[in-house]
Design a protein around this motif. Structure first.
Motif, PDB file in Angstrom:
ATOM      1  N   ILE A  33      33.311  40.634   2.868  1.00 36.21           N
ATOM      2  CA  ILE A  33      32.949  40.604   4.369  1.00 36.21           C
ATOM      3  C   ILE A  33      33.182  42.229   4.766  1.00 36.21           C
ATOM      4  CG2 ILE A  33      33.199  40.069   6.900  1.00 36.21           C
ATOM      5  CD1 ILE A  33      33.991  37.347   5.672  1.00 36.21           C
ATOM      6  N   GLY A  34      34.115  42.791   4.692  1.00 36.16           N
ATOM      7  CA  GLY A  34      34.410  44.042   4.929  1.00 36.16           C
ATOM      8  C   GLY A  34      33.743  45.536   4.516  1.00 36.16           C
ATOM      9  N   LEU A  35      33.145  45.128   3.243  1.00 40.27           N
ATOM     10  CA  LEU A  35      32.402  46.013   2.411  1.00 40.27           C
ATOM     11  C   LEU A  35      30.925  46.166   3.138  1.00 40.27           C
ATOM     12  CD1 LEU A  35      33.350  45.207  -1.098  1.00 40.27           C
ATOM     13  CD2 LEU A  35      33.678  47.344   0.044  1.00 40.27           C
ATOM     14  N   THR A  36      30.750  44.873   3.952  1.00 35.72           N
ATOM     15  CA  THR A  36      29.355  45.003   4.311  1.00 35.72           C
ATOM     16  C   THR A  36      29.262  46.035   5.739  1.00 35.72           C
ATOM     17  OG1 THR A  36      29.908  43.167   5.913  1.00 35.72           O
ATOM     18  CG2 THR A  36      28.837  42.655   4.072  1.00 35.72           C
ATOM     19  N   ALA A  37      30.648  46.214   6.120  1.00 36.23           N
ATOM     20  CA  ALA A  37      30.593  47.418   7.147  1.00 36.23           C
ATOM     21  C   ALA A  37      30.081  48.616   6.577  1.00 36.23           C
ATOM     22  CB  ALA A  37      31.916  47.427   7.499  1.00 36.23           C
ATOM     23  N   ILE A  38      30.457  48.864   5.497  1.00 36.43           N
ATOM     24  CA  ILE A  38      29.849  50.278   4.899  1.00 36.43           C
ATOM     25  C   ILE A  38      28.347  50.193   4.636  1.00 36.43           C
ATOM     26  CG2 ILE A  38      29.969  51.557   2.636  1.00 36.43           C
ATOM     27  CD1 ILE A  38      32.865  50.622   2.278  1.00 36.43           C
ATOM     28  N   LEU A  39      27.651  49.152   4.542  1.00 35.84           N
ATOM     29  CA  LEU A  39      26.376  49.098   4.387  1.00 35.84           C
ATOM     30  C   LEU A  39      25.797  49.174   5.658  1.00 35.84           C
ATOM     31  CD1 LEU A  39      25.754  46.180   1.833  1.00 35.84           C
ATOM     32  CD2 LEU A  39      25.706  48.685   1.413  1.00 35.84           C
ATOM     33  N   LEU A  40      26.432  48.709   6.732  1.00 39.54           N
ATOM     34  CA  LEU A  40      26.110  48.744   8.194  1.00 39.54           C
ATOM     35  C   LEU A  40      25.849  50.063   8.825  1.00 39.54           C
ATOM     36  CD1 LEU A  40      27.490  45.242   9.572  1.00 39.54           C
ATOM     37  CD2 LEU A  40      25.115  45.755   9.382  1.00 39.54           C
ATOM     38  N   TRP A  41      27.007  50.771   8.492  1.00 41.57           N
ATOM     39  CA  TRP A  41      27.485  52.019   8.730  1.00 41.57           C
ATOM     40  C   TRP A  41      26.506  53.011   8.439  1.00 41.57           C
ATOM     41  CZ3 TRP A  41      33.318  51.439   8.691  1.00 41.57           C
ATOM     42  CH2 TRP A  41      33.923  50.689   9.876  1.00 41.57           C
ATOM     43  N   SER A  42      25.972  52.688   6.857  1.00 41.12           N
ATOM     44  CA  SER A  42      25.251  53.736   6.109  1.00 41.12           C
ATOM     45  C   SER A  42      23.778  53.573   6.751  1.00 41.12           C
ATOM     46  CB  SER A  42      25.201  53.202   4.874  1.00 41.12           C
ATOM     47  OG  SER A  42      26.482  53.309   4.176  1.00 41.12           O
ATOM     48  N   SER A  43      23.555  52.763   7.555  1.00 42.93           N
ATOM     49  CA  SER A  43      22.252  52.525   8.023  1.00 42.93           C
ATOM     50  C   SER A  43      22.141  53.327   9.313  1.00 42.93           C
ATOM     51  CB  SER A  43      21.792  51.152   8.238  1.00 42.93           C
ATOM     52  OG  SER A  43      22.462  50.559   9.310  1.00 42.93           O
ATOM     53  N   ASN A  44      23.147  53.644  10.054  1.00 37.98           N
ATOM     54  CA  ASN A  44      23.259  54.223  11.427  1.00 37.98           C
ATOM     55  C   ASN A  44      22.403  55.181  11.641  1.00 37.98           C
ATOM     56  OD1 ASN A  44      24.885  52.501  12.598  1.00 37.98           O
ATOM     57  ND2 ASN A  44      26.892  53.465  12.194  1.00 37.98           N
ATOM     58  N   VAL A  45      22.482  56.253  10.516  1.00 35.56           N
ATOM     59  CA  VAL A  45      21.775  57.500  10.801  1.00 35.56           C
ATOM     60  C   VAL A  45      20.243  57.448  11.101  1.00 35.56           C
ATOM     61  CG1 VAL A  45      21.109  59.714   9.808  1.00 35.56           C
ATOM     62  CG2 VAL A  45      23.429  58.813   9.571  1.00 35.56           C
ATOM     63  N   GLY A  46      19.681  56.385  10.071  1.00 35.64           N
ATOM     64  CA  GLY A  46      18.223  56.277  10.347  1.00 35.64           C
ATOM     65  C   GLY A  46      17.934  55.417  11.436  1.00 35.64           C
ATOM     66  N   LEU A  47      18.848  54.449  11.794  1.00 32.64           N
ATOM     67  CA  LEU A  47      18.527  53.672  12.987  1.00 32.64           C
ATOM     68  C   LEU A  47      18.583  54.548  14.401  1.00 32.64           C
ATOM     69  CD1 LEU A  47      20.062  50.297  11.836  1.00 32.64           C
ATOM     70  CD2 LEU A  47      17.626  50.798  12.005  1.00 32.64           C
ATOM     71  N   ILE A  48      19.776  55.187  14.532  1.00 31.09           N
ATOM     72  CA  ILE A  48      20.060  55.949  15.668  1.00 31.09           C
ATOM     73  C   ILE A  48      18.766  56.909  15.876  1.00 31.09           C
ATOM     74  CG2 ILE A  48      21.582  57.768  16.640  1.00 31.09           C
ATOM     75  CD1 ILE A  48      23.877  55.948  15.469  1.00 31.09           C
ATOM     76  N   ARG A  49      18.335  57.435  14.703  1.00 32.74           N
ATOM     77  CA  ARG A  49      17.387  58.874  14.689  1.00 32.74           C
ATOM     78  C   ARG A  49      16.073  57.893  15.403  1.00 32.74           C
ATOM     79  NH1 ARG A  49      15.279  63.246  16.280  1.00 32.74           N
ATOM     80  NH2 ARG A  49      13.208  63.614  15.302  1.00 32.74           N
ATOM     81  N   THR A  50      15.826  56.817  15.037  1.00 27.73           N
ATOM     82  CA  THR A  50      14.765  55.923  15.306  1.00 27.73           C
ATOM     83  C   THR A  50      14.639  55.847  16.803  1.00 27.73           C
ATOM     84  OG1 THR A  50      14.235  54.973  13.207  1.00 27.73           O
ATOM     85  CG2 THR A  50      13.238  53.816  14.884  1.00 27.73           C
ATOM     86  N   VAL A  51      15.749  55.114  17.186  1.00 30.45           N
ATOM     87  CA  VAL A  51      16.014  54.661  18.722  1.00 30.45           C
ATOM     88  C   VAL A  51      15.961  56.035  19.556  1.00 30.45           C
ATOM     89  CG1 VAL A  51      17.578  53.968  20.338  1.00 30.45           C
ATOM     90  CG2 VAL A  51      17.244  52.738  18.096  1.00 30.45           C
ATOM     91  N   THR A  52      16.515  56.890  19.232  1.00 26.76           N
ATOM     92  CA  THR A  52      16.531  58.498  20.151  1.00 26.76           C
ATOM     93  C   THR A  52      15.266  59.197  20.049  1.00 26.76           C
ATOM     94  OG1 THR A  52      17.386  59.633  18.227  1.00 26.76           O
ATOM     95  CG2 THR A  52      18.936  58.853  19.733  1.00 26.76           C
ATOM     96  N   ALA A  53      14.553  58.783  19.143  1.00 25.88           N
ATOM     97  CA  ALA A  53      13.100  59.273  19.111  1.00 25.88           C
ATOM     98  C   ALA A  53      12.266  58.376  20.234  1.00 25.88           C
ATOM     99  CB  ALA A  53      12.393  59.045  17.961  1.00 25.88           C
ATOM    100  N   ASP A  54      12.497  57.392  20.632  1.00 27.59           N
ATOM    101  CA  ASP A  54      11.788  56.477  21.501  1.00 27.59           C
ATOM    102  C   ASP A  54      12.483  56.817  22.881  1.00 27.59           C
ATOM    103  OD1 ASP A  54      10.133  55.331  19.408  1.00 27.59           O
ATOM    104  OD2 ASP A  54      11.555  53.714  19.029  1.00 27.59           O
ATOM    105  N   PHE A  55      13.692  56.830  23.049  1.00 29.42           N
ATOM    106  CA  PHE A  55      14.304  56.738  24.279  1.00 29.42           C
ATOM    107  C   PHE A  55      15.005  57.985  24.866  1.00 29.42           C
ATOM    108  CE2 PHE A  55      14.525  52.342  22.877  1.00 29.42           C
ATOM    109  CZ  PHE A  55      13.862  51.551  23.706  1.00 29.42           C
ATOM    110  N   GLY A  56      14.900  59.089  23.680  1.00 36.54           N
ATOM    111  CA  GLY A  56      15.573  60.322  24.110  1.00 36.54           C
ATOM    112  C   GLY A  56      16.994  60.235  23.512  1.00 36.54           C
ATOM    113  N   ALA A  57      17.691  61.377  23.453  1.00 37.93           N
ATOM    114  CA  ALA A  57      19.101  61.446  22.663  1.00 37.93           C
ATOM    115  C   ALA A  57      19.853  60.708  23.521  1.00 37.93           C
ATOM    116  CB  ALA A  57      19.400  62.831  22.649  1.00 37.93           C
ATOM    117  N   ILE A  58      20.054  61.182  24.877  1.00 40.34           N
ATOM    118  CA  ILE A  58      21.165  60.411  25.473  1.00 40.34           C
ATOM    119  C   ILE A  58      20.893  59.207  26.063  1.00 40.34           C
ATOM    120  CG2 ILE A  58      22.434  60.746  28.042  1.00 40.34           C
ATOM    121  CD1 ILE A  58      21.561  63.698  27.882  1.00 40.34           C
ATOM    122  N   GLY A  59      19.577  58.982  26.615  1.00 41.81           N
ATOM    123  CA  GLY A  59      19.103  57.461  26.848  1.00 41.81           C
ATOM    124  C   GLY A  59      19.360  56.566  25.740  1.00 41.81           C
ATOM    125  N   GLY A  60      18.669  56.921  24.712  1.00 41.14           N
ATOM    126  CA  GLY A  60      19.028  56.055  23.474  1.00 41.14           C
ATOM    127  C   GLY A  60      20.362  55.736  23.122  1.00 41.14           C
TER     128      GLY A  60
END
Length: 305
Positions: free
Chosen positions: A17-44
């Protein structure tokens, strides 16, 4: 708090279960970039941390602050919030997907700098291997920023000059996280204030959005889905990691976490549909290997004491 409602589990299951955190965190960059592209850096970022805070509240909860050292509440809050703001905004302010991935790789110097800070401020012992491994990690970043040419100082500086804000924020995230970890070891006394820290980061982001301004927030079914996935990856990552470090094998979890840069670059390239050159992957490998060797330089010394 959901973690208290979980049935008894074996150590291997908790570790998985703890190892799944690494997979989740590894997806952060792509997902955060996608959200901030839609809502702006600060708003996203504000939206992501708002939802992630709710997830953490129900999964981890809040400790009794009366039992937490005041020095840690204040110092930990400042350092953790600074790190999270620098990390999310460094990606949000990136000019394109490729740059977002490069900025993220700078951020993944955190394992190396965390160990360096531990050696300097927490009296963690190390051997001679710490020096070449630290240099290797830094060279890896130079390779990543070389623009497909490997180590090229001119090209690296040109890349940084195109968006000094994002690269500076990424370095700020590295240093503030290393300082946070060092400070936590000294002052936390077992306290876990991650939910409080996320709440504070959310408040700061919304204040920044309302005072400085950001692009209008327009919601669609697609960007809502991306927002939920980004917040879940961030919030649930901390939630399942907490389960892993409490009930699982911390040695396995710590060792696996050093491969986060490789997984993060892979997931980001897939999510953002951005091809990465062989030279880039060599740089990522150098950053990862440098971090692992740094860890070995301290663990080997401990074993010999």
């Amino acid at each position: 708090m959901l973690i208290k409602l979980l049935p008894p589990m074996t150590r291997p299951i908790a570790t998985m279960i703890g190892l799944t955190a690494i997979l989740l965190w590894s997806s952060n960059v792509g997902l955060i970039r996608t959200v901030t592209a839609d809502f702006g850096a600060i708003g996203g970022a504000a939206l992501i941390y708002s939802i992630a805070t709710v997830i953490l509240f129900f999964s981890i909860g809040l400790p009794k602050l009366s039992t937490v050292p005041k020095a840690y509440i204040i110092g930990g809050s400042v350092l953790f919030v600074a790190c999270e703001l620098c990390f999310s905004l460094s990606i949000g302010f990136s000019q394109n997907s490729r740059q977002a991935i490069e900025v993220a790789m700078v951020n993944y110097l955190w394992p190396t700098f965390t160990l360096i800070f531990a050696i300097i401020f927490n009296q963690v012992k190390s051997n001679w291997l710490i020096v070449p491994s630290f240099i290797l990690a830094l060279l890896g970043i130079c390779w990543v920023l070389g623009g497909g040419e490997g180590f090229n100082a001119v090209q690296m500086l040109n890349n940084i000059q195109k968006n000094p804000l994002s690269y500076s924020l990424a370095l700020g995230a590295v240093l503030s996280w290393a300082a946070y970890c060092s400070f936590t070891v000294k002052k936390a006394k077992g306290s876990n204030l991650v939910t409080l820290f996320f709440c504070l980061a959310t408040i700061v982001l919304w204040i920044k959005y309302l005072t400085i301004g950001g692009q209008p927030l327009y919601f669609t079914s697609d960007n809502i889905l991306n927002l939920i996935m980004a917040a879940a990856a961030l919030g649930l990552g901390y939630g399942v990691w907490n389960i892993g470090i409490i009930y699982g094998n911390m040695t396995i979890l710590a060792g696996a976490s050093y491969f986060t840069p490789v997984l993060s670059a892979l997931f980001a390239a897939m999510i953002l549909n951005t091809p990465l050159s062989l030279v880039f992957w060599k740089g990522v490998g150098m950053v990862t290997l440098g971090a692992i060797l740094c860890w070995m330089s301290t663990s080997t010394t401990k074993a010999n004491i």
